[in-house]
Design a protein around this motif. Structure first.
Motif, PDB file in Angstrom:
ATOM      1  N   LYS A 195       0.817  -1.214   0.000  1.00  0.00           N
ATOM      2  CA  LYS A 195       0.000   0.000   0.000  1.00  0.00           C
ATOM      3  C   LYS A 195       0.855   1.270   0.000  1.00  0.00           C
ATOM      4  O   LYS A 195       0.627   2.188  -0.805  1.00  0.00           O
ATOM      5  N   THR A 196       1.838   1.328   0.885  1.00  0.00           N
ATOM      6  CA  THR A 196       2.681   2.524   0.978  1.00  0.00           C
ATOM      7  C   THR A 196       3.549   2.692  -0.260  1.00  0.00           C
ATOM      8  O   THR A 196       3.730   3.803  -0.768  1.00  0.00           O
ATOM      9  N   THR A 197       4.083   1.587  -0.775  1.00  0.00           N
ATOM     10  CA  THR A 197       4.896   1.653  -1.994  1.00  0.00           C
ATOM     11  C   THR A 197       4.088   2.217  -3.150  1.00  0.00           C
ATOM     12  O   THR A 197       4.552   3.108  -3.878  1.00  0.00           O
ATOM     13  N   ILE A 198       2.871   1.723  -3.324  1.00  0.00           N
ATOM     14  CA  ILE A 198       2.023   2.200  -4.420  1.00  0.00           C
ATOM     15  C   ILE A 198       1.657   3.664  -4.215  1.00  0.00           C
ATOM     16  O   ILE A 198       1.670   4.459  -5.165  1.00  0.00           O
ATOM     17  N   SER A 199       1.351   4.054  -2.982  1.00  0.00           N
ATOM     18  CA  SER A 199       1.022   5.461  -2.697  1.00  0.00           C
ATOM     19  C   SER A 199       2.168   6.376  -3.100  1.00  0.00           C
ATOM     20  O   SER A 199       1.969   7.400  -3.772  1.00  0.00           O
ATOM     21  N   LEU A 226      -0.280  16.302  -3.275  1.00  0.00           N
ATOM     22  CA  LEU A 226      -0.148  16.195  -1.823  1.00  0.00           C
ATOM     23  C   LEU A 226      -0.286  14.731  -1.443  1.00  0.00           C
ATOM     24  O   LEU A 226      -1.266  14.077  -1.798  1.00  0.00           O
ATOM     25  N   LEU A 227       0.703  14.205  -0.729  1.00  0.00           N
ATOM     26  CA  LEU A 227       0.672  12.844  -0.211  1.00  0.00           C
ATOM     27  C   LEU A 227       0.491  12.930   1.300  1.00  0.00           C
ATOM     28  O   LEU A 227       1.286  13.565   1.991  1.00  0.00           O
ATOM     29  N   ILE A 228      -0.571  12.320   1.805  1.00  0.00           N
ATOM     30  CA  ILE A 228      -0.852  12.331   3.241  1.00  0.00           C
ATOM     31  C   ILE A 228      -0.615  10.932   3.796  1.00  0.00           C
ATOM     32  O   ILE A 228      -1.228   9.965   3.333  1.00  0.00           O
ATOM     33  N   ASP A 229       0.280  10.825   4.751  1.00  0.00           N
ATOM     34  CA  ASP A 229       0.530   9.545   5.416  1.00  0.00           C
ATOM     35  C   ASP A 229      -0.437   9.439   6.592  1.00  0.00           C
ATOM     36  O   ASP A 229      -0.206   9.999   7.662  1.00  0.00           O
ATOM     37  N   ALA A 230      -1.537   8.727   6.372  1.00  0.00           N
ATOM     38  CA  ALA A 230      -2.622   8.694   7.356  1.00  0.00           C
ATOM     39  C   ALA A 230      -2.769   7.326   8.008  1.00  0.00           C
ATOM     40  O   ALA A 230      -3.858   6.964   8.453  1.00  0.00           O
ATOM     41  N   ILE A 244      -3.835   9.639  -0.321  1.00  0.00           N
ATOM     42  CA  ILE A 244      -3.820   9.346   1.112  1.00  0.00           C
ATOM     43  C   ILE A 244      -3.446   7.887   1.325  1.00  0.00           C
ATOM     44  O   ILE A 244      -4.160   6.983   0.877  1.00  0.00           O
ATOM     45  N   ASP A 245      -2.320   7.667   1.983  1.00  0.00           N
ATOM     46  CA  ASP A 245      -1.916   6.319   2.380  1.00  0.00           C
ATOM     47  C   ASP A 245      -2.672   5.995   3.668  1.00  0.00           C
ATOM     48  O   ASP A 245      -2.343   6.494   4.741  1.00  0.00           O
TER      49      ASP A 245
END
Length: 465
Positions: A179-183, A199-203, A297-298
């Motif tokens: 999931k994080t890699t794809i985000s 904008l990348l949000i690590d949620a 959004i991750d």
């Protein structure tokens, strides 16, 4: 070197001020001789003067495009002149404030400056900057990955398929599915290859990893500390929110709101219950007001967490990440049924926005793709093939996204990594169709991230959305 300019400015006093400042500048015997050749007060006159005099610089003010029709005509003209390989013309806009900067960038203006109020201001704020601005524009055009955005293939793709700003939530109830890699890869592709504002949000309320993948030092300004600052407030403004964003990449178009450094932060009252729901709803709202082209959004596994379900509820598209393992499919199906049946009060639009992405797909895994899709019961968006060469792991460890890494054509392993990158580009094309044309034309898959340049003229500056 002569830097000739035409002032498309209706204000005679402003045009005179610029001329006086240029005379003062030239009297200092600089390496550049800035000549303002003429003033145009309407569009047809400006076009005639540009065609007759071929200036290197066009200076406009905030009255240059008073109507949508004038805006469209000006956008086409200045963009075509910038991409002219013989006599490129760079456009500078003088604005009363920077609030309108984005609007002028969207019509092809290369640089926005504050409108001067005196000869001294014109000298210091405008004239003295012209050589640097012009040189930077030429360097952009000469970069290896420069693509004339007016190329027929890109124009045709946009015309036929279009695109729109989106919030994309990347989610799975199963951990370790990529999931994080794809985000991160999706965000980098849209920001660095297409030069879009992302904008990348690590949620993820367990622990954040996006900054690790991207090789960024953990910032004390993150989702947790932002929630602490928000506690008790009814809204966030753009300035406060912007201060919590970290910038990544050569083009500086990707911004990251870092997540939690440890899972204990997720138990903070500011991230739970009504407070948490209100806080993250406001995060989404302020991010939308800031005009990002894509918000990615991750999202963490547990959909009942306020930050997570607000992410799923607010997204235009939710990418549900699965693998070709039946255990993953079974778990996703169980959680999805629970979400539909027992948590309908969360108003998560499963049927409308959820799309399946099968990561690490391998047809030799003993299950047909359609069987897997039928079992999970979510529409399939795309697959990302299994990558056996270790390039994804290596990219994470080296903090170099696969979509930007240089490929060794003589290596079968590198070919596998390049194929993974193409899968990411294919995924991104579902949201921004021109990326495939841009990626192929710029050959970005063979460019090392450390050599990545921002030569691609921003599509936003050409296409009025």
């Amino acid at each position: 070197m002569d830097l000739t300019a035409i002032a498309f400015i209706r204000d005679f006093e402003l045009a005179t001020t610029l001329h006086q400042a240029s005379v003062q500048y030239n009297s200092e015997q600089s390496a550049y001789n800035i000549k303002i050749l003429s003033q145009a007060i309407d569009f047809p006159t400006m076009v005639q003067q540009v065609q007759a005099m071929s200036p290197r610089i066009l200076i406009i003010d905030h009255n240059a495009a008073p109507t949508p029709e004038a805006r469209a005509s000006l956008a086409r003209f200045i963009s075509e002149r910038y991409h002219d390989s013989r006599e490129p013309m760079v456009t500078i806009a003088l604005l009363p404030s920077m609030e309108d900067k984005t609007n002028y960038e969207q019509i092809g203006v290369y640089k926005c400056l504050l409108r001067p109020n005196s000869v001294v201001d014109a000298y210091n704020q405008v004239i003295i900057q012209i050589p640097t601005i012009y040189t930077a524009a030429l360097e952009d055009k000469q970069r290896d990955n420069y693509v004339p955005i007016l190329s027929d293939s890109v124009k045709r793709t946009i015309t036929q398929q279009g695109w729109q700003r989106q919030i994309i939530s990347v989610w799975s109830p199963k951990g370790g599915v990529g999931k994080t890699t794809i985000s991160c890869e999706l965000a980098v592709a849209l920001a660095e290859i297409c030069k879009l504002e992302v904008l990348l949000i690590d949620a993820d309320m367990n622990v954040s990893d996006c900054h690790v993948v991207l090789g960024m030092k953990y910032s004390p300004k993150n989702l947790f500390t932002l929630s602490q600052a928000f506690d008790g407030n009814k809204s966030l403004n753009e300035k406060i929110f912007g201060d919590y964003l970290s910038v990544w990449g050569p083009s500086k178009r990707l911004r990251l709101l870092m997540g939690l450094s440890n899972m204990f932060m997720g138990s903070s009252p500011t991230l739970l219950g009504e407070k948490g729901e209100r806080f993250f709803t406001e995060v989404i709202n302020v991010a939308k007001r800031m005009g990002f082209d894509f918000i990615i959004i991750d999202t963490g596994q547990k959909f009942v967490e306020p930050v997570h379900y607000v992410s799923l509820r607010s997204a235009d598209t939710v990418l549900v990440i699965a693998t070709s393992e039946l255990t993953t499919a079974s778990e996703i199906l169980m959680i999805m049924n629970t979400m539909r049946d027992k948590y309908s009060n969360l108003n998560i639009p499963v049927e409308r926005s959820f799309k399946l992405v099968v990561n690490r797909w391998d047809e030799r895994g003993g299950i047909a793709l359609q069987e897997l899709v039928n079992k999970i019961n979510i529409p399939l968006l795309t697959t990302i093939n299994e990558c056996y060469d270790g390039s994804v792991l290596q990219s994470a460890n080296l903090h170099k996204p696969v979509v930007l890494r240089k490929a060794n054509e003589n290596s079968a392993d590198a070919q596998s990594g390049a194929f993974f990158a193409k899968n990411i580009i294919s995924l991104a094309s579902r949201f921004y169709p021109p990326i495939a044309d841009i990626h192929n034309a710029s050959d970005y898959s063979k460019s090392d991230v450390n050599k990545a340049r921002s030569g691609l003229f921003n599509i936003k500056k050409i296409i009025a959305r």
